[in-house]
Design a protein around this motif. Sequence first.
Motif, PDB file in Angstrom:
ATOM      1  N   LYS A   1       0.854  -1.188   0.000  1.00  0.00           N
ATOM      2  CA  LYS A   1       0.000   0.000   0.000  1.00  0.00           C
ATOM      3  C   LYS A   1       0.889   1.238   0.000  1.00  0.00           C
ATOM      4  O   LYS A   1       1.947   1.251   0.634  1.00  0.00           O
ATOM      5  N   THR A   2       0.431   2.260  -0.704  1.00  0.00           N
ATOM      6  CA  THR A   2       1.139   3.531  -0.670  1.00  0.00           C
ATOM      7  C   THR A   2       0.157   4.649  -0.977  1.00  0.00           C
ATOM      8  O   THR A   2      -0.926   4.412  -1.524  1.00  0.00           O
ATOM      9  N   THR A   3       0.530   5.864  -0.615  1.00  0.00           N
ATOM     10  CA  THR A   3      -0.262   7.051  -0.953  1.00  0.00           C
ATOM     11  C   THR A   3       0.341   7.695  -2.199  1.00  0.00           C
ATOM     12  O   THR A   3       1.563   7.897  -2.280  1.00  0.00           O
ATOM     13  N   ILE A   4      -0.505   7.994  -3.188  1.00  0.00           N
ATOM     14  CA  ILE A   4      -0.028   8.520  -4.465  1.00  0.00           C
ATOM     15  C   ILE A   4      -0.723   9.831  -4.796  1.00  0.00           C
ATOM     16  O   ILE A   4      -1.797  10.142  -4.272  1.00  0.00           O
ATOM     17  N   TYR A   5      -0.099  10.591  -5.715  1.00  0.00           N
ATOM     18  CA  TYR A   5      -0.648  11.842  -6.229  1.00  0.00           C
ATOM     19  C   TYR A   5      -0.624  11.786  -7.753  1.00  0.00           C
ATOM     20  O   TYR A   5       0.185  11.081  -8.350  1.00  0.00           O
ATOM     21  N   GLY A   6      -1.507  12.552  -8.344  1.00  0.00           N
ATOM     22  CA  GLY A   6      -1.429  12.705  -9.792  1.00  0.00           C
ATOM     23  C   GLY A   6      -2.372  11.809 -10.557  1.00  0.00           C
ATOM     24  O   GLY A   6      -2.837  10.783 -10.056  1.00  0.00           O
ATOM     25  N   PRO A   7      -2.645  12.160 -11.792  1.00  0.00           N
ATOM     26  CA  PRO A   7      -3.677  11.479 -12.572  1.00  0.00           C
ATOM     27  C   PRO A   7      -3.226  10.184 -13.247  1.00  0.00           C
ATOM     28  O   PRO A   7      -4.057   9.400 -13.664  1.00  0.00           O
TER      29      PRO A   7
ATOM     30  N   TYR B   1      -4.204  -7.839  -8.312  1.00  0.00           N
ATOM     31  CA  TYR B   1      -5.376  -6.989  -8.155  1.00  0.00           C
ATOM     32  C   TYR B   1      -4.894  -5.604  -7.740  1.00  0.00           C
ATOM     33  O   TYR B   1      -4.004  -5.468  -6.890  1.00  0.00           O
ATOM     34  N   VAL B   2      -5.508  -4.582  -8.335  1.00  0.00           N
ATOM     35  CA  VAL B   2      -5.140  -3.197  -8.054  1.00  0.00           C
ATOM     36  C   VAL B   2      -6.388  -2.452  -7.585  1.00  0.00           C
ATOM     37  O   VAL B   2      -7.436  -2.505  -8.238  1.00  0.00           O
ATOM     38  N   GLN B   3      -6.261  -1.750  -6.471  1.00  0.00           N
ATOM     39  CA  GLN B   3      -7.367  -0.952  -5.952  1.00  0.00           C
ATOM     40  C   GLN B   3      -6.869   0.449  -5.631  1.00  0.00           C
ATOM     41  O   GLN B   3      -5.805   0.622  -5.030  1.00  0.00           O
ATOM     42  N   ILE B   4      -7.647   1.450  -6.040  1.00  0.00           N
ATOM     43  CA  ILE B   4      -7.346   2.840  -5.711  1.00  0.00           C
ATOM     44  C   ILE B   4      -8.487   3.378  -4.858  1.00  0.00           C
ATOM     45  O   ILE B   4      -9.651   3.340  -5.270  1.00  0.00           O
TER      46      ILE B   4
ATOM     47  N   THR C   1      -3.451   0.113  -3.520  1.00  0.00           N
ATOM     48  CA  THR C   1      -3.183  -1.218  -2.977  1.00  0.00           C
ATOM     49  C   THR C   1      -2.999  -2.191  -4.138  1.00  0.00           C
ATOM     50  O   THR C   1      -3.821  -2.227  -5.057  1.00  0.00           O
ATOM     51  N   VAL C   2      -1.910  -2.951  -4.117  1.00  0.00           N
ATOM     52  CA  VAL C   2      -1.621  -3.952  -5.145  1.00  0.00           C
ATOM     53  C   VAL C   2      -1.383  -5.284  -4.442  1.00  0.00           C
ATOM     54  O   VAL C   2      -0.525  -5.377  -3.559  1.00  0.00           O
ATOM     55  N   ALA C   3      -2.147  -6.312  -4.841  1.00  0.00           N
ATOM     56  CA  ALA C   3      -2.064  -7.619  -4.184  1.00  0.00           C
ATOM     57  C   ALA C   3      -1.783  -8.713  -5.201  1.00  0.00           C
ATOM     58  O   ALA C   3      -2.332  -8.713  -6.310  1.00  0.00           O
TER      59      ALA C   3
END
Length: 518
Positions: A23-29, A42-45, A81-83
């Motif tokens: 898990k990480t916190t991200i910025y930007g489009p 699996y990817v979740q935002i 989150t990437v699992a």
Amino acid sequence: MYFGRWRTSTNSIQSGWPGAYFKTTIYGPRIRLILKGPTHVYVQIDTEKPKDYRTQSENGEAIELDITPQIDLGQGPHQLTVAACTNASIELESLLLSDERGTGPVDVLSSTVEFVGHDLTLGKYTSQTILTSYAWAVSEILGTEHAQIALPGARLMDGKDGRGMESQYFEWSPSHTKEARAKWDFSSYKPAAIVILLGRNDYGTEAYEQSLERFLLQVRTHTGPASILVLSEPLGEMVRSSQLAVSRRNDLGDENVHFVDTTNWVRYGPSAFVDPGHLNDVGHQTVARKLAPLLQAKLARPRQPFPGPLPNPTLPNGWQTMDVGHELSIGLPGSVSFDSGNTFTLWGSGADISGTRDAFRFVYQALSGDGTLEATVESHSTFASCAKAGIIIREHLSLGSPHVMLGISPADGLFLQTRSQNMNDTRLLKKSRASPPYRLRLIRKDNVFVAQMMRTSVAPPIWDTLGNVSTTFLARDVYAGLAVTSCDTAVVSVAKFVDVSLQGGVGSGSGLRFIDQH
């Protein structure tokens, strides 16, 4: 932040087991992952629905995976989150973001629970595998992080055709390479609790009890003071061996190892099962809801006792009731009434208590060790000659449990039957022509059952022994009570039991290790 088992190399970080996630916190489009080798993730935002990504790579080359969602992310921050999915791992080289602020800190939940097991732990055959597994679901209920140390088809014991968890659990990765077999550094994270669900794939292995006891000791040595919960398989494989292994660890002073019977959490049938070894989404959610309060008690500081079963307001003295069996074999819903003076009237449908699977109405309590169960079958109204009413002691609450039953039926009169192994055939030991009323008694002493009967209409009443049964096949902690089956799913059979009594160690007491969670 990385959860599960990971290791770093000069240019990447790699997960070792399915279900590992970061898990990480991200910025930007715009968001891109640089992953090495083929994988399935699996990817979740934020709270958006997770997306499924599969990659293929030749010669282990890195692949750029654009995971930018369709929605407008704006400037952020957003949680990513990437699992790793079932049968997959992640080798992450980099995370490419269009915003120069890069990544930020992430909120880490209060504690980590480790789940050890096989297909069920991984959510195999559910809609989103890992993400719809009971392990992921209970972690969301409790607000904890988690690690899944599990493989499809996993077993506990090493064998000629492969290694089990007794070896693989202590390694960084289950891969067959020498590098992957490097010992795991258990200081990397310390789980607050460990949930173990194994046994089905070891079924029939005589040494399972000793192997599980040894495994529990090694897990304790490596993980410290975590609470360890050993779950029974939903259909009851290896209940006796698992109970004994946990009891021996308790007797040697480790009171933070617990056996949890799950056999009445999910009824077998298409509503919750895909097949005997796999639950569907509904089944996993049900297990998660049942497990959550038990885990919550052991995650609390100080640790709390397990919550007991909810009392049945219509029954006295801790008695419980349920329909046992395949959902399509139970037939009409059963019921029970408590009249007075320890008198119960049971209405039960169900296909039979026979063969390899049972379907009947059960009124029961937990019994630990030696004890005596008595009841008079005063009347028994039936439609089918194979309908049964009597007293029964079962190892667990699923449909194929080992058991000893002393009962009465139009076809066999008084009868004594057993099932010595889970999901095996029932064996009729003795029968004698008779009809109600009769008083029945099952005495359990050490590893022997004595089945006795008394004709109440004859004076003076005398106990006669119908048979003795060696019960080395039954667990110490069992369920004892009253059973009625109509032997016809379209009708209900009715039996009246009077002067019901159960004497002996009751398993739900605070000093005992038996768990019956409803």
